[in-house]
Design a protein around this motif. Structure first.
Motif, mmCIF file in Angstrom:
data_model
loop_
_atom_site.group_PDB
_atom_site.id
_atom_site.type_symbol
_atom_site.label_atom_id
_atom_site.label_comp_id
_atom_site.label_asym_id
_atom_site.label_seq_id
_atom_site.Cartn_x
_atom_site.Cartn_y
_atom_site.Cartn_z
ATOM 1 N N LEU A 168 0.832 -1.203 0.000
ATOM 2 C CA LEU A 168 0.000 0.000 0.000
ATOM 3 C C LEU A 168 0.866 1.251 0.000
ATOM 4 C CD1 LEU A 168 -2.797 1.287 0.161
ATOM 5 C CD2 LEU A 168 -2.697 1.030 2.649
ATOM 6 N N GLY A 169 1.905 1.276 0.842
ATOM 7 C CA GLY A 169 2.792 2.429 0.874
ATOM 8 C C GLY A 169 3.518 2.640 -0.442
ATOM 9 N N LEU A 170 3.979 1.547 -1.063
ATOM 10 C CA LEU A 170 4.661 1.666 -2.349
ATOM 11 C C LEU A 170 3.719 2.168 -3.438
ATOM 12 C CD1 LEU A 170 6.828 -1.599 -2.328
ATOM 13 C CD2 LEU A 170 7.612 0.755 -1.999
ATOM 14 N N ALA A 171 2.487 1.680 -3.438
ATOM 15 C CA ALA A 171 1.518 2.139 -4.436
ATOM 16 C C ALA A 171 1.224 3.626 -4.277
ATOM 17 C CB ALA A 171 0.234 1.322 -4.323
ATOM 18 N N VAL A 172 1.059 4.071 -3.038
ATOM 19 C CA VAL A 172 0.811 5.498 -2.801
ATOM 20 C C VAL A 172 2.020 6.332 -3.221
ATOM 21 C CG1 VAL A 172 0.394 7.227 -1.004
ATOM 22 C CG2 VAL A 172 -0.857 5.062 -0.967
ATOM 23 N N ALA A 173 3.226 5.850 -2.917
ATOM 24 C CA ALA A 173 4.433 6.580 -3.303
ATOM 25 C C ALA A 173 4.571 6.659 -4.820
ATOM 26 C CB ALA A 173 5.661 5.920 -2.688
ATOM 27 N N CYS A 174 4.249 5.569 -5.509
ATOM 28 C CA CYS A 174 4.371 5.564 -6.971
ATOM 29 C C CYS A 174 3.384 6.523 -7.632
ATOM 30 C CB CYS A 174 4.155 4.148 -7.505
ATOM 31 S SG CYS A 174 5.502 3.002 -7.111
ATOM 32 N N LEU A 175 2.238 6.769 -7.007
ATOM 33 C CA LEU A 175 1.268 7.703 -7.568
ATOM 34 C C LEU A 175 1.522 9.141 -7.124
ATOM 35 C CD1 LEU A 175 -2.146 5.807 -7.356
ATOM 36 C CD2 LEU A 175 -0.861 6.413 -9.412
ATOM 37 N N ALA A 176 1.764 9.337 -5.832
ATOM 38 C CA ALA A 176 1.852 10.694 -5.299
ATOM 39 C C ALA A 176 3.161 11.382 -5.646
ATOM 40 C CB ALA A 176 1.681 10.669 -3.782
ATOM 41 N N THR A 177 4.245 10.632 -5.826
ATOM 42 C CA THR A 177 5.535 11.274 -6.099
ATOM 43 C C THR A 177 5.589 11.924 -7.478
ATOM 44 O OG1 THR A 177 6.620 9.706 -4.599
ATOM 45 C CG2 THR A 177 8.023 10.945 -6.112
ATOM 46 N N PRO A 178 5.259 11.225 -8.573
ATOM 47 C CA PRO A 178 5.278 11.924 -9.878
ATOM 48 C C PRO A 178 4.245 13.036 -9.974
ATOM 49 C CG PRO A 178 4.400 9.699 -10.104
ATOM 50 C CD PRO A 178 4.967 9.792 -8.737
ATOM 51 N N LEU A 179 3.067 12.835 -9.364
ATOM 52 C CA LEU A 179 2.083 13.924 -9.372
ATOM 53 C C LEU A 179 2.590 15.127 -8.585
ATOM 54 C CD1 LEU A 179 -1.232 11.905 -8.854
ATOM 55 C CD2 LEU A 179 -0.391 12.943 -10.963
ATOM 56 N N GLY A 180 3.230 14.861 -7.447
ATOM 57 C CA GLY A 180 3.815 15.959 -6.683
ATOM 58 C C GLY A 180 4.946 16.637 -7.422
ATOM 59 N N ALA A 181 5.709 15.865 -8.213
ATOM 60 C CA ALA A 181 6.785 16.468 -8.998
ATOM 61 C C ALA A 181 6.228 17.405 -10.065
ATOM 62 C CB ALA A 181 7.631 15.366 -9.636
ATOM 63 N N MET A 182 5.149 16.999 -10.720
ATOM 64 C CA MET A 182 4.548 17.865 -11.732
ATOM 65 C C MET A 182 3.959 19.124 -11.106
ATOM 66 S SD MET A 182 2.804 15.204 -14.457
ATOM 67 C CE MET A 182 1.937 14.230 -13.224
ATOM 68 N N ALA A 183 3.258 18.951 -9.967
ATOM 69 C CA ALA A 183 2.692 20.125 -9.304
ATOM 70 C C ALA A 183 3.787 21.020 -8.737
ATOM 71 C CB ALA A 183 1.746 19.670 -8.183
ATOM 72 N N GLY A 184 4.835 20.431 -8.173
ATOM 73 C CA GLY A 184 5.942 21.221 -7.646
ATOM 74 C C GLY A 184 6.684 21.969 -8.732
ATOM 75 N N ARG A 185 6.806 21.341 -9.892
ATOM 76 C CA ARG A 185 7.446 22.027 -11.021
ATOM 77 C C ARG A 185 6.623 23.237 -11.457
ATOM 78 N NH1 ARG A 185 10.881 20.237 -15.365
ATOM 79 N NH2 ARG A 185 10.562 21.480 -17.248
ATOM 80 N N ALA A 186 5.302 23.048 -11.526
ATOM 81 C CA ALA A 186 4.446 24.164 -11.928
ATOM 82 C C ALA A 186 4.490 25.297 -10.903
ATOM 83 C CB ALA A 186 3.016 23.670 -12.123
ATOM 84 N N LEU A 187 4.468 24.957 -9.621
ATOM 85 C CA LEU A 187 4.472 25.991 -8.588
ATOM 86 C C LEU A 187 5.829 26.647 -8.442
ATOM 87 C CD1 LEU A 187 2.350 24.223 -5.822
ATOM 88 C CD2 LEU A 187 1.647 26.112 -7.294
ATOM 89 N N GLY A 188 6.889 25.879 -8.638
ATOM 90 C CA GLY A 188 8.223 26.425 -8.447
ATOM 91 C C GLY A 188 8.764 27.186 -9.635
ATOM 92 N N TRP A 189 8.317 26.817 -10.839
ATOM 93 C CA TRP A 189 8.879 27.437 -12.046
ATOM 94 C C TRP A 189 7.857 28.217 -12.865
ATOM 95 C CZ3 TRP A 189 12.547 23.193 -14.470
ATOM 96 C CH2 TRP A 189 13.697 23.095 -13.661
ATOM 97 N N ARG A 190 6.585 27.871 -12.766
ATOM 98 C CA ARG A 190 5.598 28.479 -13.655
ATOM 99 C C ARG A 190 4.638 29.418 -12.927
ATOM 100 N NH1 ARG A 190 8.026 27.483 -18.477
ATOM 101 N NH2 ARG A 190 8.600 25.270 -18.661
#
Length: 273
Positions: free
Chosen positions: A70-92
């Protein structure tokens, strides 16, 4: 000399803090290896592995395996989504980051029980499997943590790194794989660790949306703690539940040390170039 004093000051400040956090774990560790511990004895009168045997009979290995998945599944979903959102907030979206931050904080502001109860009816009507619903909801709850960690990393990273690589003819996939990810690796590991811990430690969402069929380590711990006279069992499950946290912390420290060890070599390369 000043660097040594600063390092010594950090150690002196860290030792009392470590002792403060470790003290509550001492009775749990003692109970985990105790067969009999009655008041007013300061230490167990008889040592043994009764709690571990009872935990194995109660299904601790399978519960820990489910929590890990369960933890691995959540990490696999939330990490790339967080990276995309963090990129938008940090750079755009630097000018409108306040409104976006409020939206991202919404899952944390609402109590998990209210979220799980409100979505339970929706999950039943959509006929989603309970395990899938748990993973999706926990990924949403972990998204604010991964986003803010990676937003800070993107903010501290110069966007011109990617621009320079693109100007030299690098393809977008190559830039992402060979430039962006290596620079953000410590933040990515930290964000994935936070998302994993959200999935690992959850009880309310797993209980409500899982319908009691997805028995994880926190659920087994809660059901064991609801009884009396089974302190060795509860302590054994508690100690086993702490192990992933220690592994995640150790992994993060190793990644950061490896990152620091590669910096001098990178600096020498830039100087030679």
């Amino acid at each position: 000399m000043n660097a040594r004093r600063a390092a010594l000051g950090q150690v002196v400040a860290a030792v009392p803090l470590a002792v403060w956090f470790a003290m509550p774990l001492v009775p749990i560790v003692l109970w985990a290896v105790a067969a009999r511990w009655s008041w007013p004895a300061a230490l167990p009168q008889r040592w043994g592995l009764t709690g571990w045997r009872e935990a194995g009979a109660a299904g601790l290995p399978s519960a820990m395996a489910r929590s890990t998945l369960l933890g691995l599944a959540v990490a696999c979903l939330a990490t790339p989504l967080g990276a995309m959102a963090g990129r938008a907030l940090g750079w755009r979206l630097t000018r409108h980051s306040g409104a976006a931050s409020l939206v991202l904080l919404a899952p944390i502001a609402i109590p998990p029980f209210a979220v799980a109860t409100g979505l339970d009816t929706l999950v039943l009507r959509a006929r989603l499997p309970g395990s899938l619903a748990v993973v999706l909801v926990l990924s949403v709850l972990a998204l604010p943590y991964t986003t803010y960690i990676l937003r800070a990393a993107y903010t501290a990273t110069d966007p011109d790194l990617e621009l320079q690589a693109r100007m030299l003819g690098a393809a977008p996939r190559y830039v992402l794989r060979s430039v962006t990810i290596p620079v953000l690796r410590p933040a990515l590991v930290t964000a994935a660790a936070m998302a994993f811990l959200v999935g690992w430690s959850d009880y309310v969402v797993t209980l409500v949306l899982g319908g009691g069929r997805l028995v994880t380590a926190p659920m087994l711990l809660a059901s064991s703690a609801s009884g009396t006279g089974n302190e060795p069992l509860v302590a054994a499950i508690s100690v086993a539940s702490i192990l992933p946290l220690l592994a995640v912390v150790a992994g993060g420290v190793l990644v950061r040390r490896g990152r620091q060890g590669r910096r001098p070599a990178a600096a020498r390369c830039r100087h030679e170039w």
